[in-house]
Design an enzyme around this catalytic site. Sequence first.
Site, PDB file in Angstrom:
ATOM      1  N   LYS A  64     -23.258  70.219  26.061  1.00 25.78           N
ATOM      2  CA  LYS A  64     -24.450  69.367  26.171  1.00 25.78           C
ATOM      3  C   LYS A  64     -25.875  69.750  26.204  1.00 25.78           C
ATOM      4  CE  LYS A  64     -21.071  66.476  26.147  1.00 25.78           C
ATOM      5  NZ  LYS A  64     -21.171  65.691  25.056  1.00 25.78           N
ATOM      6  N   GLY A  66     -27.291  70.004  23.033  1.00 24.90           N
ATOM      7  CA  GLY A  66     -27.796  69.485  21.844  1.00 24.90           C
ATOM      8  C   GLY A  66     -26.882  70.164  20.298  1.00 24.90           C
ATOM      9  N   THR A  67     -25.629  70.309  20.585  1.00 23.69           N
ATOM     10  CA  THR A  67     -24.900  71.067  19.723  1.00 23.69           C
ATOM     11  C   THR A  67     -24.751  69.748  18.674  1.00 23.69           C
ATOM     12  OG1 THR A  67     -23.514  71.775  21.622  1.00 23.69           O
ATOM     13  CG2 THR A  67     -22.746  72.296  19.653  1.00 23.69           C
ATOM     14  N   THR A  68     -24.506  68.717  18.947  1.00 25.51           N
ATOM     15  CA  THR A  68     -24.261  67.539  17.656  1.00 25.51           C
ATOM     16  C   THR A  68     -25.181  67.479  16.943  1.00 25.51           C
ATOM     17  OG1 THR A  68     -22.986  66.341  19.671  1.00 25.51           O
ATOM     18  CG2 THR A  68     -23.447  65.243  17.613  1.00 25.51           C
ATOM     19  N   TRP A  69     -26.404  67.706  17.371  1.00 25.36           N
ATOM     20  CA  TRP A  69     -27.792  67.643  16.529  1.00 25.36           C
ATOM     21  C   TRP A  69     -27.408  68.921  15.300  1.00 25.36           C
ATOM     22  CZ3 TRP A  69     -33.405  68.462  18.659  1.00 25.36           C
ATOM     23  CH2 TRP A  69     -34.343  67.896  17.524  1.00 25.36           C
ATOM     24  N   HIS A 129     -17.382  76.286  22.016  1.00 32.07           N
ATOM     25  CA  HIS A 129     -17.998  76.659  23.306  1.00 32.07           C
ATOM     26  C   HIS A 129     -17.434  77.623  23.771  1.00 32.07           C
ATOM     27  CE1 HIS A 129     -20.153  72.886  22.996  1.00 32.07           C
ATOM     28  NE2 HIS A 129     -18.962  71.867  23.144  1.00 32.07           N
ATOM     29  N   ARG A 151     -30.605  74.646  26.651  1.00 34.51           N
ATOM     30  CA  ARG A 151     -31.297  73.494  27.215  1.00 34.51           C
ATOM     31  C   ARG A 151     -31.509  73.920  28.623  1.00 34.51           C
ATOM     32  NH1 ARG A 151     -29.166  67.169  26.543  1.00 34.51           N
ATOM     33  NH2 ARG A 151     -31.064  66.026  26.610  1.00 34.51           N
ATOM     34  N   ARG A 281     -26.955  59.962  23.151  1.00 32.85           N
ATOM     35  CA  ARG A 281     -27.419  59.008  24.245  1.00 32.85           C
ATOM     36  C   ARG A 281     -29.009  59.005  23.971  1.00 32.85           C
ATOM     37  NH1 ARG A 281     -28.521  59.364  29.925  1.00 32.85           N
ATOM     38  NH2 ARG A 281     -28.810  61.538  29.534  1.00 32.85           N
ATOM     39  N   GLY A 283     -31.338  62.001  24.285  1.00 37.56           N
ATOM     40  CA  GLY A 283     -31.932  63.064  23.691  1.00 37.56           C
ATOM     41  C   GLY A 283     -33.095  63.162  24.005  1.00 37.56           C
TER      42      GLY A 283
HETATM   43  P1  PAP Z   1     -21.273  68.441  22.939  1.00 38.32           P
HETATM   44  O1  PAP Z   1     -21.341  69.825  23.757  1.00 38.32           O
HETATM   45  O2  PAP Z   1     -20.254  67.678  23.536  1.00 38.32           O
HETATM   46  O3  PAP Z   1     -21.335  68.673  21.682  1.00 38.32           O
HETATM   47  P2  PAP Z   1     -24.153  68.017  22.890  1.00 38.32           P
HETATM   48  O4  PAP Z   1     -24.293  67.449  21.503  1.00 38.32           O
HETATM   49  O5  PAP Z   1     -24.431  69.555  22.704  1.00 38.32           O
HETATM   50  O6  PAP Z   1     -22.565  67.718  23.150  1.00 38.32           O
HETATM   51  O7  PAP Z   1     -24.869  67.244  23.660  1.00 38.32           O
HETATM   52  C1  PAP Z   1     -25.075  65.902  23.745  1.00 38.32           C
HETATM   53  C2  PAP Z   1     -26.638  65.743  23.846  1.00 38.32           C
HETATM   54  O8  PAP Z   1     -27.226  66.109  22.652  1.00 38.32           O
HETATM   55  C3  PAP Z   1     -27.033  64.303  24.305  1.00 38.32           C
HETATM   56  O9  PAP Z   1     -28.136  64.339  25.397  1.00 38.32           O
HETATM   57  P3  PAP Z   1     -28.462  63.504  26.501  1.00 38.32           P
HETATM   58  O10 PAP Z   1     -27.009  63.163  27.094  1.00 38.32           O
HETATM   59  O11 PAP Z   1     -29.576  64.018  27.092  1.00 38.32           O
HETATM   60  O12 PAP Z   1     -28.950  62.187  25.617  1.00 38.32           O
HETATM   61  C4  PAP Z   1     -27.184  63.611  22.886  1.00 38.32           C
HETATM   62  O13 PAP Z   1     -27.943  62.208  23.046  1.00 38.32           O
HETATM   63  C5  PAP Z   1     -28.012  64.761  22.316  1.00 38.32           C
HETATM   64  N1  PAP Z   1     -27.889  64.493  20.802  1.00 38.32           N
HETATM   65  C6  PAP Z   1     -26.989  64.307  20.170  1.00 38.32           C
HETATM   66  N2  PAP Z   1     -27.313  64.078  18.678  1.00 38.32           N
HETATM   67  C7  PAP Z   1     -28.611  64.286  18.712  1.00 38.32           C
HETATM   68  C8  PAP Z   1     -29.489  64.461  17.630  1.00 38.32           C
HETATM   69  N3  PAP Z   1     -29.037  64.078  16.421  1.00 38.32           N
HETATM   70  N4  PAP Z   1     -30.838  64.754  17.921  1.00 38.32           N
HETATM   71  C9  PAP Z   1     -30.887  64.961  19.168  1.00 38.32           C
HETATM   72  N5  PAP Z   1     -30.039  65.151  20.307  1.00 38.32           N
HETATM   73  C10 PAP Z   1     -29.116  64.526  20.033  1.00 38.32           C
END
Ligand code: PAP
Length: 317
Positions: A64, A66-69, A129, A151, A281, A283
């Site tokens: 959580k 920002g990995t998905t970005w 992870h 983060r 969500r 971000g």
């Molecule tokens: P993971 O460890 O399960 O892969 P990960 O992607 O690291 O999750 O974290 C999810 C967060 O990245 C979410 O943050 P939030 O809950 O504070 O909103 C998600 O919204 C955010 N996120 C996913 N995709 C993007 C993107 N393309 N750009 C910026 N933030 C993103």
Amino acid sequence: MEHSSFPSAFSTLFGELPKETWCCSDLYKWEGFWYTSSHLPAAMAARLNFQANDSDVFLTSSMKTGTTWLKAIIPTIMNPIGRMDDDNNDPLLKRHPNELMPSLEVQLFKENPNPDLSYMSSPRLFRTHIPYPMLPESVKNSACKIVYITRDPKDTFGSLWHFFNSLVTTHGIDPWPMNEAFDSFCRGVHVFGPFHDHVLSYWKESIKRPEKILFLRYEDMRKDPKGQLRRLACFLGRPFEKEKEVDKVLWRCSLERLKNLEVNQHGADPWLGFEYKFYFRRGSVGDWKNNMSNEMKEKLDHITAMKYEGSDLGFGH
Ligand code: PAP
């Protein structure tokens, strides 16, 4: 949470490890970090059997952050025609970012301790992870590149709670009490936790070997996406030549775009069963203000300041 298909050999080991219940799952402590009964055998198998190639790229993180970005950005940067190609051919249109960078512990080594990865074309892109000490030796010792993202722990915790709370409530399970989740996070008990130790494990290596490990912060990516993207592309040996390439990658991988794509609104991760929409969500930077009391903020900041003392990681304020 799901179990590995080869845990029987581990049943004796599991019985001997420190165990805690975390959000409906049992977690086991191994070499200082907490794993599910599915992730631990897979991480061990990967450590034993995975052979890195010099051209591999590893995306690493605690959950959580920002990995998905980056699961979207890295394949887009590495795809030689991906940056300027016809938007209709963008792989992100049909595939969630999870599918573009396979996970060592969730996918590749979960069912089979020694999978045949010869089908993967070069450069191979992986994510994990797993904390730094648990990485396969060949990942540490080859010339492959490691990108780590972290983060603010307060926003990481908020994101983690929202994600798992959404999962349990959609499965008809009672909501996950935030105070219980917060207490576990502060004690370092959560999947791949302790969070701060995870971050430090990669940060220390990135200081020693900046050419090997690129250390990114979600907040910097949000504040200066173009600058951070250029830095990442140079690190990966794929520097941008034109400004519009940078704009294209950022647009393709933006939260707003990905969140609204059909594939991400209705699909589910075949390995985990988690609905894809939960990966996107708000971000926001500073979203913790909507989740945490002042007392919680003070407590977590204090832990962060103590843990990160002597580093330039910040966040403990
Ligand atoms: P993971 O460890 O399960 O892969 P990960 O992607 O690291 O999750 O974290 C999810 C967060 O990245 C979410 O943050 P939030 O809950 O504070 O909103 C998600 O919204 C955010 N996120 C996913 N995709 C993007 C993107 N393309 N750009 C910026 N933030 C993103």
